[in-house]
Design an enzyme around this catalytic site. Structure first.
Site, PDB file in Angstrom:
ATOM      1  N   LYS B  84       0.813  -1.225   0.000  1.00 47.19           N
ATOM      2  CA  LYS B  84       0.000   0.000   0.000  1.00 47.19           C
ATOM      3  C   LYS B  84       0.847   1.276   0.000  1.00 47.19           C
ATOM      4  CE  LYS B  84      -4.171  -1.881   0.287  1.00 47.19           C
ATOM      5  NZ  LYS B  84      -5.143  -1.761  -0.832  1.00 47.19           N
ATOM      6  N   GLU B 106      -9.885   5.438   2.939  1.00 48.18           N
ATOM      7  CA  GLU B 106     -10.633   4.350   3.555  1.00 48.18           C
ATOM      8  C   GLU B 106      -9.653   3.205   3.831  1.00 48.18           C
ATOM      9  OE1 GLU B 106      -9.395   2.600   0.190  1.00 48.18           O
ATOM     10  OE2 GLU B 106     -10.350   4.560   0.092  1.00 48.18           O
ATOM     11  N   SER B 372       1.755  -9.547  -0.669  1.00 46.89           N
ATOM     12  CA  SER B 372       1.405  -8.131  -0.623  1.00 46.89           C
ATOM     13  C   SER B 372       1.642  -7.483   0.739  1.00 46.89           C
ATOM     14  CB  SER B 372      -0.052  -7.935  -1.030  1.00 46.89           C
ATOM     15  OG  SER B 372      -0.894  -8.677  -0.173  1.00 46.89           O
TER      16      SER B 372
END
Lengths: 256, 390
Positions: B84, B106, B372
């Site tokens: 991210k 969010e 991830s």
């Protein structure tokens, strides 16, 4: 092209020196039965246009009052088919013009062509889709046009002149000017910029101008006399019903 | 192709009030983001702050166990512990150059929230994070991290109280704060230009992985596999490999409990075409077009929609999308931890689980999984599974 009943009804009120009233109520609210009773009361109390909410699970343009009402009616099993069937059964009953307001996905799943036909069969003259800017609206206006159902433009304080002109090109019925940079819901006061933007919207569009979002009392629209033709009132009506009132007593606030 | 679309999917289905900031963002991408100055600054941030390039790790023990050569692209080693940060630093840099003072976002599992809060702190910007109340409970460590980083975390109580509702609230907030605030959208979904913007910022993952793999092996992998919620880590990993037709691209969705009729998070497998959060894609929805609740043990995958480019890749047959259930993902979480000393995020565990579940069909193949994120945040959820295994 014939003039939309939405335009005609608003102009009728204006001809009497009044701002036309456009109350909003989610279909099936507060209950399945009472919804139709409240609709009758709104009509009898002199609404020019009645905006019927098509509930959606994820209403991003709405504030907490409308969202809660929509989620409640969804829990009660209200569907687009229920709304359209109910309107078809009552076609011709209302003096007010009828408008459906909601979000795109339920209409997409129903099928735009089928939806447009059902609107016409139910006496619905217009449609507001909150998540449908003009850039994406072509397929929907194509479906609505043969049935004389107008897609009502929603414009705001931040809509550029260029985009206002894009909307004005094919717009009929009326244009809906959102009074706040925000979601639906009552506010004690409106931004100072509203007056200036209303004047610009008035200049660009040759159809009636309605002001909505944030309205709870007629005093709020008094400063905009001459710049707007209709007032849309939603959350305040829902809150009034939630508190034990009904549509007739709410409309008294605006008509007395 | 129509602007903002991937095949039949994408678009800008938002209230008119959100069109000006979307157009402003598109303009910034076309001017600021393509500039050498921006690209150099972004590359420096990725190197010096994120720790890129992230490692490409071969898994000798697990590969031996299952007969598949398993490679991991280690986004879990990034600063803040997930892919991210690539996206949030890029968007924060862009927002700063656009003159914005606040970042809004969010989050589901909290990793996007932590990464946005980190980027905001680095850029001296304010930060507000919407998070479903259910996720606030199940990812409490990340809530504390975000608050420590200076972000305001808002628990969303409406709807299903998960990621979907957090996005609703963030979009609502953006309508009223757009003049000073950038919505740092966390995944490759939402209205145009977000799917494109997030894809471009995450494409570094696949570019690095492709280069590292070819350097080590002199050839391309047979399969590139990544978990898919909104789909940002997967699209980042896939993008550089899309032209390589010999490489099978595999996205892995969350099948929830896996019971027939259960709530799941697998719109590409079990959904239909529709519009949610500004984009046309595959959705979990009722016949009436209402969005269905989703479920996954991995909060970051718990979303009833998916980025439009994945729907297009699926429709074009360029990528396939499988699914694994909660139990299989938890098993993979445990297996990778025990066999390789790497604790994966529950989201990434879905991709590892797909390899484990399909090992018989992948014998001798070279499979690259995009790991991830790391699993520290999920320890509370999996604790009982580990206890059972002792």
């Amino acid at each position: 092209m014939s003039v939309s009943p939405l335009n005609t009804k608003i102009r009728e009120a204006n001809a009497k020196g009044k701002v036309a009233l456009v109350p909003y109520l989610p279909a099936g609210y507060p209950t399945r039965e009472r919804f139709w009773e409240e609709l009758d009361k709104l009509d009898a109390a002199g609404a020019s246009v009645i905006e019927i909410g098509m509930p959606f699970s994820d209403p991003v343009a709405d504030g907490p009052v409308v969202e809660a009402a929509c989620l409640k009616v969804l829990e009660d099993g209200i569907t687009l088919q229920w709304i359209l069937d109910g309107l078809r059964e009552r076609k011709g009953r209302y003096n007010a013009a009828l408008l459906l307001m909601g979000y795109l996905n339920p209409v997409l799943q129903y099928g735009p062509e089928r939806f447009a036909r059902a609107c016409a069969e139910g006496g619905v003259s217009g449609l507001i889709i909150a998540d449908m800017p003009i850039d994406e609206a072509g397929f929907l206006t194509d479906a609505l046009k043969p049935h004389n159902v107008e897609l009502i433009p929603l414009v705001g304080l931040n809509t550029s002149r260029e985009r206002l002109e894009m909307y004005a090109k094919d717009a009929g019925g009326f244009v809906y000017m959102v009074s706040v940079l925000g979601t639906t819901g009552q506010r004690d006061s409106l931004p100072a910029r509203v007056k200036e933007k209303l004047a610009e919207v008035r200049e660009v569009f040759d159809i009636p101008v309605a002001l909505g979002f944030g309205l709870k009392h007629p005093d709020q629209v008094a400063p905009f006399a001459g710049l707007m033709d209709a007032a849309v009132i939603g959350s305040a009506l829902i809150s009034h019903i939630e508190a034990g009132g009904d549509a007739a007593s709410y409309m008294d606030i605006w008509t007395s | 192709m129509k602007k903002g679309y991937f095949g039949d999917y994408g678009g800008q289905f938002v209230p008119e009030l959100l069109m000006p900031p979307l157009l402003e963002l598109e303009q910034a991408m076309d001017t600021i983001m393509v500039s050498k100055e921006f690209q150099d600054e972004f590359a420096a941030l990725l190197k010096e702050c994120v720790g890129r390039p992230s490692a490409l790790t071969f898994c000798p023990n697990l590969s031996h166990d299952i007969g598949v050569n398993l490679w991991l692209k280690r986004e879990d080693l990034n600063h803040t512990g997930a892919h991210k940060i690539n996206n949030t630093l890029g968007q924060a840099l862009l927002a700063k150059k656009m003159g914005k003072k606040m970042l809004l976002t969010e989050t589901g599992a909290g990793m996007n929230g932590v990464a946005t809060a980190t980027a905001a702190a680095m850029m001296d910007m304010g930060c507000k994070v919407y998070m479903g109340a259910v996720d606030v409970e199940r990812q409490s460590l990340n809530v504390r991290r975000m608050e420590l980083l200076g972000a305001e975390v808002v628990a969303v109580e409406s709807g299903t109280r998960t990621l979907k509702d957090a996005i609703n609230e963030a979009l609502r907030c953006w309508i009223s704060t757009q003049e000073t605030t950038h919505y740092c959208f966390g995944t490759a979904a939402g209205p145009h230009p977000f799917p494109l913007l997030v894809r471009e910022l995450q494409a570094v993952v696949g570019r690095e992985a492709r280069m590292q793999y070819v350097e080590r092996n002199g050839a391309l992998p047979d399969v590139v596999c990544a978990c898919v919620g909104g789909g940002s880590n997967a699209i980042g990993a896939f993008h550089a490999f899309v032209p390589d037709e010999s490489v099978q691209l595999v996205g892995v969705e969350a099948a929830g409990t896996g019971e027939p009729g259960c709530f799941n998070s697998a719109p590409l497998n079990l959904g239909t075409d529709g519009v949610l959060h500004g984009t046309k894609s595959k959705l979990l929805q009722t016949d009436d077009g209402q969005i269905m609740p989703s479920h996954s043990v991995a909060a970051g995958l718990d979303y009833p929609g998916v980025g439009p480019e994945h729907a297009a890749l699926q429709a074009a047959g360029r990528a396939i999308y499988g699914s694994v259930n909660d139990e299989q993902a938890l098993n993979a979480f445990k297996t990778l931890s025990r066999r390789e000393g790497i604790i994966p995020a529950l989201e990434s565990s879905h991709a590892v689980a797909w390899v484990l579940e399909n090992a018989d069909k992948l014998q001798g193949k070279n499979v690259l999984v995009n790991l991830s994120g790391r699993g520290d945040k999920d320890m509370d959820i999996v604790e009982h599974v580990l206890d059972q295994g002792e």
